[in-house]
Scaffold this motif. Structure first.
Motif, mmCIF file in Angstrom:
data_model
loop_
_atom_site.group_PDB
_atom_site.id
_atom_site.type_symbol
_atom_site.label_atom_id
_atom_site.label_comp_id
_atom_site.label_asym_id
_atom_site.label_seq_id
_atom_site.Cartn_x
_atom_site.Cartn_y
_atom_site.Cartn_z
ATOM 1 N N SER A 1 0.809 -1.219 0.000
ATOM 2 C CA SER A 1 0.000 0.000 0.000
ATOM 3 C C SER A 1 0.845 1.273 0.000
ATOM 4 O O SER A 1 0.338 2.353 -0.309
ATOM 5 N N THR B 1 5.351 3.202 -4.440
ATOM 6 C CA THR B 1 5.002 4.117 -5.529
ATOM 7 C C THR B 1 5.351 3.506 -6.884
ATOM 8 O O THR B 1 6.198 2.607 -6.974
ATOM 9 N N LYS B 2 4.715 4.023 -7.912
ATOM 10 C CA LYS B 2 5.020 3.582 -9.275
ATOM 11 C C LYS B 2 6.483 3.854 -9.604
ATOM 12 O O LYS B 2 7.149 3.043 -10.253
ATOM 13 N N GLU C 1 -4.338 -6.279 -6.391
ATOM 14 C CA GLU C 1 -4.511 -4.876 -6.770
ATOM 15 C C GLU C 1 -3.149 -4.208 -7.017
ATOM 16 O O GLU C 1 -2.988 -3.435 -7.962
ATOM 17 N N PHE C 2 -2.174 -4.521 -6.180
ATOM 18 C CA PHE C 2 -0.820 -3.990 -6.353
ATOM 19 C C PHE C 2 -0.247 -4.429 -7.700
ATOM 20 O O PHE C 2 0.261 -3.608 -8.468
ATOM 21 N N ASN D 1 -1.892 -5.405 -10.291
ATOM 22 C CA ASN D 1 -2.691 -4.778 -11.348
ATOM 23 C C ASN D 1 -2.300 -3.321 -11.585
ATOM 24 O O ASN D 1 -2.585 -2.778 -12.647
ATOM 25 N N SER D 2 -1.652 -2.701 -10.610
ATOM 26 C CA SER D 2 -1.240 -1.303 -10.756
ATOM 27 C C SER D 2 0.093 -1.159 -11.496
ATOM 28 O O SER D 2 0.471 -0.042 -11.859
ATOM 29 N N TRP D 3 0.792 -2.253 -11.719
ATOM 30 C CA TRP D 3 2.093 -2.164 -12.378
ATOM 31 C C TRP D 3 1.924 -1.652 -13.803
ATOM 32 O O TRP D 3 1.007 -2.073 -14.519
#
Length: 171
Positions: free
Chosen positions: A42, A45-46, A72-73, A75-77
């Protein structure tokens, strides 16, 4: 030139996956020439995901899969252009009992890493071939802190990823 950085990240509700992450970090710390970032998914950062040389990702087993927060993490990549291609990837998990999905969870995370082009590194021992795992809620392992046998696997995983990160330098 700055040393290669390894991101050790995890989701933990009971603190047991965090304990495994901290053991992974101890293993990485034994390797001279690499540095690490240790934090929950959480807080990542990107920019950190893009800058690191390796990602070691941990999750509790949740219905024989990774937790929704870890999914979710992932999927954010960033995907376009495969900017994570050729980074090193490794995994660790904690499961409440025997045969509750530890390897299935590791493979789910590994598959996601491979889609992004990461190169997968397993643990230091035969018993940690796919990564490090811990049983945390059944039999002799119930109602206790994460046992040393599992923390040793996590430390070995961290050390191996540290060593491999130095050997393999696509950056």
């Amino acid at each position: 030139q700055s040393p290669p950085t390894i991101l050790i990240t995890y989701h933990s509700e009971s603190g047991k996956t965090q304990a495994m992450a901290e053991a992974v970090a101890k293993g990485v710390a034994e390797v001279q020439g690499v540095v690490y970032i240790l934090k929950p998914v959480s807080q990542v950062t990107k920019e950190e995901i893009l800058k690191v040389s390796a990602i070691i990702l941990g999750s509790p087993v949740y219905n024989a899969n990774m937790t929704p927060q870890v999914q979710e993490f992932i999927n954010s990549w960033p995907f376009e252009g495969r900017p994570l291609k050729d980074k090193i990837g490794a995994v660790f998990v904690t499961g409440g009992g025997f045969s509750i999905g530890e390897e299935a969870t590791m493979f789910a995370i590994i598959r996601s890493m491979m889609i992004h082009g990461l190169i997968i590194v397993g643990g230091d021992d035969l018993e940690a071939a796919f990564g490090a795992s811990a049983i945390t809620g059944e039999g002799d392992f119930a109602n206790k802190e994460v046992q040393e046998i599992f923390l040793k696997k996590a430390k070995g995983l961290g050390q191996r990823v540290g060593e491999m990160t130095l050997k393999y330098k696509p950056y």
